[in-house]
Scaffold this active site. Structure first.
Site: not given
Ligand code: AMP
Length: 114
Positions: A31, A87, A94-96, A100, A102
């Site tokens: 991460d 998430n 969840q932001s992506v 995934h 963690h």
């Molecule tokens: P979530 O908030 O559960 O969607 O987790 C998304 C995670 O992706 C966060 O912990 C970010 O720090 C991580 N993240 C976002 N962009 C990148 C990237 N380019 N490389 C590695 N981790 C990333």
């Protein structure tokens, strides 16, 4: 579509990542903003946006992710003290929007999470 997320770009090799494991079904990388000394993300190659978008056809893939998370945690030296977090949805952080796991460890983890 989750193919267009940052994780889709990492899977395609368009964006660099610190990859620690990959196979035909999934990839694990560090991460970028670690929440703990050890923080790995494990993603399926299949672009499932959220866990709630997974279908019964994805059962073996989801099982593979769990077993792989354990294998990656072991290989990365997490010992037997680590946490898996998914998430699901914006309200849960969840932001992506590419599924995934963690894998978090390397420090003591309190419960319940925030
Ligand atoms: P979530 O908030 O559960 O969607 O987790 C998304 C995670 O992706 C966060 O912990 C970010 O720090 C991580 N993240 C976002 N962009 C990148 C990237 N380019 N490389 C590695 N981790 C990333």
């Amino acid at each position: 579509m989750s193919e267009d997320t940052i994780f889709g770009k990492i899977l395609r090799g368009d964006v660099p990542a610190n990859i620690v494991y990959e196979d035909d079904h999934c990839m694990a990388f560090k991460d970028m903003f670690p929440a703990a000394p050890m923080h790995i993300l494990l993603i399926p190659r299949k672009p499932i946006a959220r866990l709630c978008d997974a279908e019964s056809d994805d059962q073996s893939l989801l099982g593979h992710l769990m077993l792989t998370a354990s294998k990656v945690a072991d290989a990365q030296g997490f010992g037997d003290a680590y946490r898996l977090v998914v998430n699901n949805g914006e309200g849960a952080g969840q932001s992506v929007f590419h599924l995934h796991l963690h894998i978090i460890g390397g420090r003591s983890l309190s419960w319940p999470p925030g």
